[in-house]
Design a protein around this motif. Structure first.
Motif, PDB file in Angstrom:
ATOM      1  N   ALA A 161       0.828  -1.198   0.000  1.00  9.47           N
ATOM      2  CA  ALA A 161       0.000   0.000   0.000  1.00  9.47           C
ATOM      3  C   ALA A 161       0.869   1.258   0.000  1.00  9.47           C
ATOM      4  O   ALA A 161       0.602   2.213  -0.743  1.00  9.47           O
ATOM      5  CB  ALA A 161      -0.920  -0.019   1.225  1.00  9.47           C
ATOM      6  N   PHE A 162       1.923   1.232   0.808  1.00 11.20           N
ATOM      7  CA  PHE A 162       2.824   2.396   0.833  1.00 11.20           C
ATOM      8  C   PHE A 162       3.483   2.574  -0.533  1.00 11.20           C
ATOM      9  O   PHE A 162       3.613   3.689  -1.043  1.00 11.20           O
ATOM     10  CB  PHE A 162       3.890   2.232   1.907  1.00 11.20           C
ATOM     11  CG  PHE A 162       3.418   2.638   3.276  1.00 11.20           C
ATOM     12  CD1 PHE A 162       3.095   3.963   3.535  1.00 11.20           C
ATOM     13  CD2 PHE A 162       3.310   1.717   4.304  1.00 11.20           C
ATOM     14  CE1 PHE A 162       2.671   4.350   4.792  1.00 11.20           C
ATOM     15  CE2 PHE A 162       2.878   2.095   5.559  1.00 11.20           C
ATOM     16  CZ  PHE A 162       2.556   3.411   5.807  1.00 11.20           C
ATOM     17  N   ALA A 163       3.921   1.449  -1.134  1.00 18.31           N
ATOM     18  CA  ALA A 163       4.586   1.534  -2.425  1.00 18.31           C
ATOM     19  C   ALA A 163       3.657   2.183  -3.448  1.00 18.31           C
ATOM     20  O   ALA A 163       4.062   3.042  -4.228  1.00 18.31           O
ATOM     21  CB  ALA A 163       4.994   0.141  -2.893  1.00 18.31           C
ATOM     22  N   ARG A 164       2.390   1.814  -3.388  1.00 19.33           N
ATOM     23  CA  ARG A 164       1.434   2.366  -4.342  1.00 19.33           C
ATOM     24  C   ARG A 164       1.205   3.845  -4.081  1.00 19.33           C
ATOM     25  O   ARG A 164       1.183   4.672  -5.003  1.00 19.33           O
ATOM     26  CB  ARG A 164       0.104   1.589  -4.221  1.00 19.33           C
ATOM     27  CG  ARG A 164      -1.019   2.120  -5.042  1.00 19.33           C
ATOM     28  CD  ARG A 164      -0.708   1.936  -6.519  1.00 19.33           C
ATOM     29  NE  ARG A 164      -1.711   2.616  -7.345  1.00 19.33           N
ATOM     30  CZ  ARG A 164      -1.673   3.895  -7.656  1.00 19.33           C
ATOM     31  NH1 ARG A 164      -0.676   4.652  -7.192  1.00 19.33           N
ATOM     32  NH2 ARG A 164      -2.610   4.451  -8.413  1.00 19.33           N
ATOM     33  N   THR A 165       1.082   4.205  -2.774  1.00 19.42           N
ATOM     34  CA  THR A 165       0.786   5.589  -2.427  1.00 19.42           C
ATOM     35  C   THR A 165       1.923   6.521  -2.840  1.00 19.42           C
ATOM     36  O   THR A 165       1.695   7.607  -3.359  1.00 19.42           O
ATOM     37  CB  THR A 165       0.541   5.707  -0.912  1.00 19.42           C
ATOM     38  OG1 THR A 165      -0.439   4.759  -0.547  1.00 19.42           O
ATOM     39  CG2 THR A 165       0.090   7.106  -0.554  1.00 19.42           C
ATOM     40  N   PHE A 166       3.152   6.070  -2.590  1.00 20.80           N
ATOM     41  CA  PHE A 166       4.283   6.951  -2.906  1.00 20.80           C
ATOM     42  C   PHE A 166       4.910   6.628  -4.254  1.00 20.80           C
ATOM     43  O   PHE A 166       5.937   7.194  -4.593  1.00 20.80           O
ATOM     44  CB  PHE A 166       5.338   6.862  -1.793  1.00 20.80           C
ATOM     45  CG  PHE A 166       4.802   7.284  -0.457  1.00 20.80           C
ATOM     46  CD1 PHE A 166       4.499   8.627  -0.221  1.00 20.80           C
ATOM     47  CD2 PHE A 166       4.570   6.368   0.550  1.00 20.80           C
ATOM     48  CE1 PHE A 166       3.983   9.020   0.988  1.00 20.80           C
ATOM     49  CE2 PHE A 166       4.049   6.762   1.770  1.00 20.80           C
ATOM     50  CZ  PHE A 166       3.756   8.094   1.991  1.00 20.80           C
ATOM     51  N   VAL A 167       4.266   5.718  -5.012  1.00 22.92           N
ATOM     52  CA  VAL A 167       4.748   5.316  -6.325  1.00 22.92           C
ATOM     53  C   VAL A 167       6.255   5.039  -6.265  1.00 22.92           C
ATOM     54  O   VAL A 167       7.058   5.643  -6.963  1.00 22.92           O
ATOM     55  CB  VAL A 167       4.411   6.364  -7.394  1.00 22.92           C
ATOM     56  CG1 VAL A 167       4.582   5.746  -8.770  1.00 22.92           C
ATOM     57  CG2 VAL A 167       3.013   6.868  -7.225  1.00 22.92           C
ATOM     58  N   ASP A 168       6.605   4.123  -5.355  1.00 26.59           N
ATOM     59  CA  ASP A 168       8.025   3.814  -5.134  1.00 26.59           C
ATOM     60  C   ASP A 168       8.180   2.297  -5.127  1.00 26.59           C
ATOM     61  O   ASP A 168       7.435   1.582  -4.450  1.00 26.59           O
ATOM     62  CB  ASP A 168       8.467   4.392  -3.784  1.00 26.59           C
ATOM     63  CG  ASP A 168       9.960   4.258  -3.591  1.00 26.59           C
ATOM     64  OD1 ASP A 168      10.569   3.364  -4.224  1.00 26.59           O
ATOM     65  OD2 ASP A 168      10.517   5.050  -2.796  1.00 26.59           O
ATOM     66  N   PHE A 169       9.124   1.815  -5.880  1.00 27.53           N
ATOM     67  CA  PHE A 169       9.290   0.373  -5.990  1.00 27.53           C
ATOM     68  C   PHE A 169       9.847  -0.270  -4.722  1.00 27.53           C
ATOM     69  O   PHE A 169       9.714  -1.480  -4.536  1.00 27.53           O
ATOM     70  CB  PHE A 169      10.224   0.055  -7.159  1.00 27.53           C
ATOM     71  CG  PHE A 169       9.476  -0.405  -8.370  1.00 27.53           C
ATOM     72  CD1 PHE A 169       8.833  -1.633  -8.359  1.00 27.53           C
ATOM     73  CD2 PHE A 169       9.398   0.371  -9.510  1.00 27.53           C
ATOM     74  CE1 PHE A 169       8.142  -2.063  -9.464  1.00 27.53           C
ATOM     75  CE2 PHE A 169       8.710  -0.052 -10.615  1.00 27.53           C
ATOM     76  CZ  PHE A 169       8.076  -1.277 -10.597  1.00 27.53           C
ATOM     77  N   SER A 170      10.484   0.533  -3.883  1.00 32.01           N
ATOM     78  CA  SER A 170      11.184  -0.061  -2.738  1.00 32.01           C
ATOM     79  C   SER A 170      10.250  -0.924  -1.909  1.00 32.01           C
ATOM     80  O   SER A 170      10.618  -1.998  -1.435  1.00 32.01           O
ATOM     81  CB  SER A 170      11.779   1.038  -1.871  1.00 32.01           C
ATOM     82  OG  SER A 170      12.666   1.801  -2.642  1.00 32.01           O
ATOM     83  N   GLY A 171       9.016  -0.448  -1.705  1.00 32.84           N
ATOM     84  CA  GLY A 171       8.065  -1.209  -0.908  1.00 32.84           C
ATOM     85  C   GLY A 171       7.796  -2.571  -1.509  1.00 32.84           C
ATOM     86  O   GLY A 171       7.794  -3.593  -0.802  1.00 32.84           O
ATOM     87  N   LEU A 219      14.749  -4.655  -9.255  1.00 33.17           N
ATOM     88  CA  LEU A 219      15.321  -5.658  -8.353  1.00 33.17           C
ATOM     89  C   LEU A 219      16.778  -5.929  -8.708  1.00 33.17           C
ATOM     90  O   LEU A 219      17.630  -6.050  -7.830  1.00 33.17           O
ATOM     91  CB  LEU A 219      14.505  -6.947  -8.439  1.00 33.17           C
ATOM     92  CG  LEU A 219      14.930  -8.048  -7.474  1.00 33.17           C
ATOM     93  CD1 LEU A 219      14.714  -7.581  -6.047  1.00 33.17           C
ATOM     94  CD2 LEU A 219      14.136  -9.315  -7.728  1.00 33.17           C
ATOM     95  N   LEU A 220      17.081  -5.979  -9.995  1.00 34.49           N
ATOM     96  CA  LEU A 220      18.437  -6.381 -10.387  1.00 34.49           C
ATOM     97  C   LEU A 220      19.356  -5.206 -10.636  1.00 34.49           C
ATOM     98  O   LEU A 220      20.507  -5.391 -11.011  1.00 34.49           O
ATOM     99  CB  LEU A 220      18.367  -7.263 -11.642  1.00 34.49           C
ATOM    100  CG  LEU A 220      17.647  -8.588 -11.377  1.00 34.49           C
ATOM    101  CD1 LEU A 220      17.567  -9.403 -12.635  1.00 34.49           C
ATOM    102  CD2 LEU A 220      18.334  -9.370 -10.282  1.00 34.49           C
ATOM    103  N   THR A 221      18.865  -4.004 -10.459  1.00 32.16           N
ATOM    104  CA  THR A 221      19.783  -2.861 -10.563  1.00 32.16           C
ATOM    105  C   THR A 221      19.880  -2.147  -9.227  1.00 32.16           C
ATOM    106  O   THR A 221      20.845  -2.303  -8.488  1.00 32.16           O
ATOM    107  CB  THR A 221      19.330  -1.882 -11.649  1.00 32.16           C
ATOM    108  OG1 THR A 221      17.981  -1.517 -11.388  1.00 32.16           O
ATOM    109  CG2 THR A 221      19.423  -2.510 -13.021  1.00 32.16           C
ATOM    110  N   THR A 222      18.832  -1.421  -8.873  1.00 31.73           N
ATOM    111  CA  THR A 222      18.890  -0.616  -7.652  1.00 31.73           C
ATOM    112  C   THR A 222      19.050  -1.485  -6.416  1.00 31.73           C
ATOM    113  O   THR A 222      19.808  -1.164  -5.504  1.00 31.73           O
ATOM    114  CB  THR A 222      17.591   0.204  -7.521  1.00 31.73           C
ATOM    115  OG1 THR A 222      17.266   0.720  -8.796  1.00 31.73           O
ATOM    116  CG2 THR A 222      17.770   1.334  -6.537  1.00 31.73           C
TER     117      THR A 222
END
Lengths: 647, 102, 168
Positions: free
Chosen positions: B50-60, C135-138
């Motif tokens: 949900a956080f990843a979607r909200t902040f449009v960030d792949f890290s989540g 996944l494979l870069t950052t």
């Protein structure tokens, strides 16, 4: 020449060191003589190279005679420093200049003769090979001291000399007296090491560098009082190492070491390090009048006090020890008033005649089976003519009779004192010259004359060439060594010009001050005559005087009770405090704390083991409760309860 | 097409997590306990996504991927332990396994 | 959209309670599979297509099958695990209370979160291609570490489950 200059000093320095390592490694696998040969050859090699280097350096014009060698060299792409504590960078730095060369020549030259002498002298020692390893270490440490190019490496050599002296003074490790003497020497020397360390700290604080070059070039940037303090702390080191008042008490005890060690300590290495240090740091002392004056006064007082003590001693080596202290006092006095060339000159001649005296005394002791008390000698002139002749030459030289070496150097110092306007110091110096002649000839008369032999066992007279050759060489040097400075021809000052030329003034020692020379010669002659009168001509008079001045004699024989004073002042309180601490503080205080810590830990463990039920779900509950608490902390404390509408 | 706000997803995740916690604390069957733990993992995953979607960030999302991997490893190890325990004692009630008490 | 969300939420909560409350572990596993499927739908709603896939394939497919295997292997011929009285019966109330308190705290925290709809995401957000690229870069290092964790897990399982003691 470039490569020669870049490598030879390192070779000179490390040859004795590698000799030591070789002896230590090969030790038990080679015959005893092998160790002796390695020890001798390494020092001889150093001496030859030093002579070559010296002839090269002295062929340069005086203003180019200071060579600085650094490791790593300047061209190294990745310089690996010995210490790099920004902003301080310390490299392995050597400085070769005439002053260092003069010392190096004596250290390796006289050092070699003493090594040679040891081959025969130490023949009966259990630890023959070890002895040569230690002697080589001593030479190495002393070379490190004089060849260092900054104060840190000087301190390394300084401490190394202390260590080597400790090992050698306590060489007969199965005799308690030797061990105690070694310990005493080490403690006194460490006091000096600390003094130098403080001086180094001060120098770092004021100049930001320990290199001679930088410190001496910027010496005026520090105030006079700062320089005075640096000078005083350096002096503490010099006083300890050179056995000057009040840190001199280790020197007479150091006589517990074998005689070649005494010769090495007194002539070539160790005690002259203080003189070297002050001569080396002369730019500091030139700008620190108070410190320089302190140096001079301490030197003068030591010279005088040691001479008086020497008059009442009966151990042949102790008399010589006090004479060393007295002569070093002369040198310190000379460098203190700024007569650096004269001080160095006296160092050179003193090295000759003091090594000679010790080694001649060593022959006597050797032949008497270890007897050192001159009351049990007498009449030895005919039985040991060689020892007598050489000892007599040494005595004439130290007393300052023309044309022996001591005459020129002592005269040079007293001359300079007059010239630089220190009449009181000169007066004490002249009186000391009289006392010196007196106690030295007292020694000669009691040992070689005063009737028949008084000892218990018959002296044997085995003659070993390895012992007699160096003594003979030194006898020649003690005779002609002073001729470096002849009227109108001052070779010594010329040689040292490269080291002291920057002082501008260079008092020449070649000028004759007939008044001073007359007084000096008269003092020496008077000392000789008094000794002769009291010991040869009128012994009854001596006995009458002895009873009349019995208290004085007792004080002198006990060296002014300085050892006793130190005993009550330092030893007794320390030992009492230590034993009290061991008795009360240790079991009650320290032990109590430790027992308390143990009890507390055990109690805590007992209390907490109830938590460990082994039930997984109990642990889970604990985790969840912890999580709830952390959540609550964040919501209510960190974010002030905003989330739950509390704000 | 209006998206669902972040708060709603987090509320669902919280509820899932609480159910997992209570299940973990109440059940004595280690396999059920493990499943409760999986529930908690997934509550966290939902929040991450949900956080990843909200902040449009792949890290989540990457984090979710890693959590899944670790969860797989954890499940494998835990089940192996359960098998071992069962083999030894013929019983897997966690309350009976308390030899590690102090 | 909202309707789908609330349906999924209902399934999630109900199956979660089913997982925790079932007497028999197999029922729990079934409930958990349903739960995970609903979660996968939620991932799809969150533009996390790749996560939805692994949720189904790895979680529901692989891990839960592993659970099932263990259950069937272990419970042959034995009665239900929780037949005897609980030794930690007194812990039931604090457990439920702390769980509810945790929920209350979390929910109170959630209230500060954004109640607005999330911004538009790029078209490829959460798709396998862009996910793999990230996944494979950052996050390459995290990826490597994950592989290492799995390796260790494999070693550990082999070590523990092997019939005979392994000798090294």
């Amino acid at each position: 020449m470039e490569g020669f200059v870049a490598t030879v000093p390192f070779t000179i320095l490390f040859l004795p060191f590698f000799g030591m390592v070789l002896i230590a490694l090969a030790g038990p696998y080679v015959p005893r003589l092998g160790a002796a040969i390695v020890g001798n050859l390494s020092v001889l090699g150093s001496f030859v190279l030093t002579a070559v280097l010296a002839s090269y350096v002295w062929s340069l014009p005086p203003d180019q005679q200071v060579l600085t060698l650094k490791y790593p060299p300047a061209w190294a792409t990745h310089p690996a420093y010995w210490a790099h504590i920004p902003p301080l960078t310390i490299s392995f730095e050597l400085r070769i200049d005439p002053l260092a060369l003069m010392w190096m020549l004596i250290i390796t030259g006289v050092g070699f003769l003493i090594h040679l002498y040891s081959i025969g002298y130490m023949q009966e020692s259990k630890w023959y090979r070890t002895f040569f390893a230690y002697m080589n270490l001593f030479v190495f440490a002393m070379l490190m001291l004089v060849m260092a190019g900054n104060f840190l490496w000087l301190l390394v050599g300084w401490a190394g000399v202390g260590l080597a002296s400790y090992l050698l003074i306590g060489f007969d490790a199965d005799r308690m007296a030797a061990v105690l003497a070694a310990r005493k020497a080490l403690i006194m020397n460490v006091i000096g090491d600390v003094g130098i360390m403080v001086a180094i700290f001060l120098m770092y604080a004021h100049f930001g560098s320990l290199s001679y070059k930088v410190v001496f070039a910027n010496v005026t940037s520090a105030g006079t009082s700062a320089l005075d303090w640096i000078g005083i702390w350096l002096l503490v080191g010099a006083v300890a190492k050179s056995a000057q008042l009040p840190l001199h008490t280790w020197l007479p005890d150091a006589m517990e070491g074998p005689t070649p060690v005494s010769a090495l300590i007194h002539a070539a290495t160790m005690v002259t390090a203080g003189v070297y240090l002050i001569a080396r740091a002369h730019p500091i002392y030139d700008h620190a009048p108070a410190a320089a004056m302190t140096v001079a006064v301490i030197g003068c007082a030591s010279a005088f006090v040691a001479a008086t003590i020497g008059m009442a001693q009966y151990d042949i080596k102790r008399v010589l020890a006090y004479s060393t202290m007295s002569q070093i006092g002369y040198m310190i006095l000379a460098v203190g008033v700024g007569a650096y060339a004269a001080g160095t000159f006296h160092f050179v001649t003193h090295a000759f005649f003091k090594a000679l005296l010790f080694m001649a005394a060593g022959i006597i002791i050797h032949n008497l089976g270890g007897e050192q008390d001159i009351r049990k000698m007498g009449g030895l002139a005919k039985r040991m003519p060689f020892a007598f002749l050489t000892f007599l030459i040494g005595t004439l030289a130290i007393s300052g009779f023309f044309p022996f070496a001591g005459f020129f150097s002592k005269d040079a110092i007293l001359d300079e004192l007059q010239l630089l306007g220190h009449p009181w110091l000169w007066a004490f110096g002249s009186i000391t010259a009289l006392l010196t002649a007196y106690y030295m000839f007292r020694l000669v008369f009691m040992t070689f004359f005063t009737g028949a032999y008084r000892g218990d066992h018959e002296p044997h007279a085995d003659r070993s060439p390895t012992m007699e050759v160096p003594v003979a060489i030194l006898a020649v040097l003690a005779t002609i060594g002073g001729w470096l400075v002849l009227p109108g021809h001052d070779e010594m000052s010329r040689l040292l010009q490269g080291a002291f030329g920057d002082r501008g003034i260079l008092p020449t020692m070649g000028e004759i001050n007939w008044f001073v020379t007359g007084v000096t010669t008269f003092s020496a002659a008077a000392g000789l005559v008094i000794a002769w009168w009291l010991y040869e001509r009128a012994p009854q008079l001596r006995r009458r005087l002895a009873t009349m001045f019995a208290p004085v004699q007792r004080v002198l024989a006990n060296a002014y009770y300085i050892d006793t004073i130190y005993h009550w002042l330092f030893e007794v309180p320390t030992l009492t405090a230590a034993s009290d601490i061991a008795k009360y503080v240790d079991p009650e205080g320290v032990g109590g704390v430790i027992a308390g810590v143990a009890r507390t830990t055990t109690g805590l463990g007992d209390a907490m083991r109830g938590w460990e039920t082994g039930y997984l779900r109990r642990y889970g509950l604990g985790m969840v409760v912890g999580m709830v608490l952390v959540l609550a902390y964040y919501i209510f404390v960190v974010h002030g309860g905003a989330a739950v509408g509390m704000r | 097409m209006p998206g669902v706000p972040l708060a709603d997803y987090l509320a669902v995740a919280s509820a899932l997590f609480a159910v997992g916690v209570i299940g973990f604390l109440l059940r004595r069957n280690p396999i059920t306990m493990l499943m409760a733990i999986e529930l908690m993992w997934n509550a966290g995953n939902l929040a991450f996504a949900a956080f990843a979607r909200t902040f449009v960030d792949f890290s989540g999302q990457i984090f979710v991927f890693i959590v899944v991997t670790v969860a797989a490893a954890e499940a494998a190890i835990a089940l192996a332990i359960v098998v071992m325990v069962f083999r030894r004692r013929r019983d897997v009630d966690v309350d009976e396994i308390s030899e590690l008490r102090g | 959209m909202m309707a789908l969300f609330w349906i999924c939420t209902a399934i999630l909560i109900l199956t979660a309670i089913g997982v925790v409350a079932s007497r028999h572990p197999v029922h729990s596993v079934i409930a958990l599979i349903v739960n995970f499927s609903a979660l996968a739908v939620m991932f799809l709603m969150l533009n996390a297509e790749f996560l939805a896939m692994i949720q189904i394939i790895i979680y529901a497919g692989a891990i839960l099958v592993l659970f099932l295997f263990v259950i069937t292997l272990l419970t042959i011929g034995t009665g239900p695990v929780e037949s005897g009285p609980s030794r930690l019966a007194f812990q039931a109330v604090p457990s439920i209370v702390s769980g509810i308190v945790a929920l209350a705290l979390l929910a109170s925290g959630v209230r500060t979160a954004s109640a607005a709809a999330p911004p538009e995401a790029p078209a490829d957000f959460g798709l396998v291609g862009s996910f793999g690229m990230q996944l494979l870069t950052t996050h390459l290092f995290a990826f490597e570490v994950t592989g290492f964790v799995l390796l260790i897990a494999v070693l550990g399982v082999v070590l523990m489950a092997a019939r005979k003691e392994l000798r090294f």
